[in-house]
Scaffold this active site. Structure first.
Site, PDB file in Angstrom:
ATOM      1  N   GLY A 108       0.809  -1.220   0.000  1.00  0.00           N
ATOM      2  CA  GLY A 108       0.000   0.000   0.000  1.00  0.00           C
ATOM      3  C   GLY A 108       0.842   1.270   0.000  1.00  0.00           C
ATOM      4  N   GLU A 131       2.643  -8.328  -1.711  1.00  0.00           N
ATOM      5  CA  GLU A 131       1.401  -8.920  -1.199  1.00  0.00           C
ATOM      6  C   GLU A 131       1.250 -10.405  -1.456  1.00  0.00           C
ATOM      7  OE1 GLU A 131       1.553  -5.995  -2.778  1.00  0.00           O
ATOM      8  OE2 GLU A 131       0.222  -4.543  -1.840  1.00  0.00           O
TER       9      GLU A 131
END
Ligand code: HXC
Length: 257
Positions: A108, A131
């Site tokens: 993020g 991720e």
């Protein structure tokens, strides 16, 4: 407003947002999202602000979404709370936003930088989308914005391997606007932001909107949008002033109207 996870400051026409969760390498939790979005929207609503800088610390811009906050959630929780959906409001800010990145910009954090208009990186910046290693995928636009910014093959390699890249590789890939020595990052951000913020605000809004359309539409639609935005600027005082100043061989004095 009182913010819990960021520091906010205005210097001249530049608004500064500094992520401030050093204990978690500026991991982005729900409160950070609320703080950053509220601060960016407040600067955006202020005609006295012509550029926003988002930065972190020397060690971390942001090491990702907050894994500890997300770990136990169900898919239904994520969907019903629209976890991280408010970041769309950050991306929709009309004022140009500069990311000043040092250290980790992962997950993020990388995606937050990708929502900005200019990415300045220190030579110690590290970018990545790790991720898959957590059993998930980028969730704040990474798969979409990386493909548009870097092209499919570079983006796919990063997203599928989770590999971290340094500032030099990020610059070659087109993920950053410019790399500067770590000690000069904040000065470079300040001077870039000031250069932008001094320009006529209506032209900045129009330019950012047109650049955004380039990422979202066909060439024909984008060119049509650009032509209309271009035309609308001829009703601004700053267009008359900018062109008169050129003709009279003097510097313009803009009113941002
Ligand atoms: C929560 C985090 C965190 C994160 C670091 N920390 N990253 N906490 N979420 N993303 C915390 C650590 O748990 C630790 O706290 C403290 O910050 C310092 O981190 P260390 O790991 O001790 O530092 P270091 O050894 O220097 O390693 C740095 C690192 C590593 C390589 C950046 O922290 C790391 O791999 N972080 C996770 C990176 C990541 O996977 N990001 C993607 C997240 S998912 P304690 O209290 O334990 O000391 C994502 C999805 C986006 O972003 C989609 C949005 C919906």
């Amino acid at each position: 407003a009182a913010y819990e996870t960021i520091r906010v400051e205005q210097r001249g026409r530049v608004g500064w947002i500094t992520l401030d969760r050093p204990e978690a390498l500026n991991a982005l939790n729900t409160q950070t999202m609320r703080d950053v979005v509220a601060a960016a929207e407040a600067f955006d609503a202020d005609e006295g602000v012509g550029a926003i800088v988002v930065t972190g610390s020397e060690k971390a811009f942001a090491a990702g979404a907050d894994i500890k906050e997300m770990e136990q959630k169900s898919g239904l929780d994520m969907m019903l709370t629209d976890h991280f959906g408010a970041w769309a409001r950050f991306a929709a800010v009309r004022t140009p936003v500069i990311a000043a990145v040092s250290g980790y910009a992962l997950g993020g954090g990388c995606e937050l930088a990708l929502m900005c208009d200019v990415i300045l990186a220190s030579d110690r910046a590290k970018f990545g989308q790790p991720e898959v290693q957590l059993g998930v995928i980028p969730g704040m636009g990474g798969t979409q914005r990386l493909v548009r910014a870097l092209g499919y093959y570079k983006a796919a390699e990063l997203v599928l391997t989770g590999r971290m890249i340094d500032a030099a590789e990020a610059e070659r890939a087109g993920l950053v606007s410019r790399v500067v020595p770590a000690a000069e990052l904040l000065d470079a951000a300040e001077s870039t932001a000031r250069t932008i913020a001094e320009k006529p605000l209506p032209a900045l809004y129009a330019a950012k909107a047109a650049l955004d359309v380039a990422l979202e539409s066909t060439l024909a639609e984008g060119v049509r949008f650009e032509r209309q935005a271009f035309a609308s600027l001829f009703d601004t005082a700053d267009q008359k002033e900018g062109m008169a100043a050129f003709r009279e061989k003097r510097s313009p004095s803009f009113t941002h109207r």
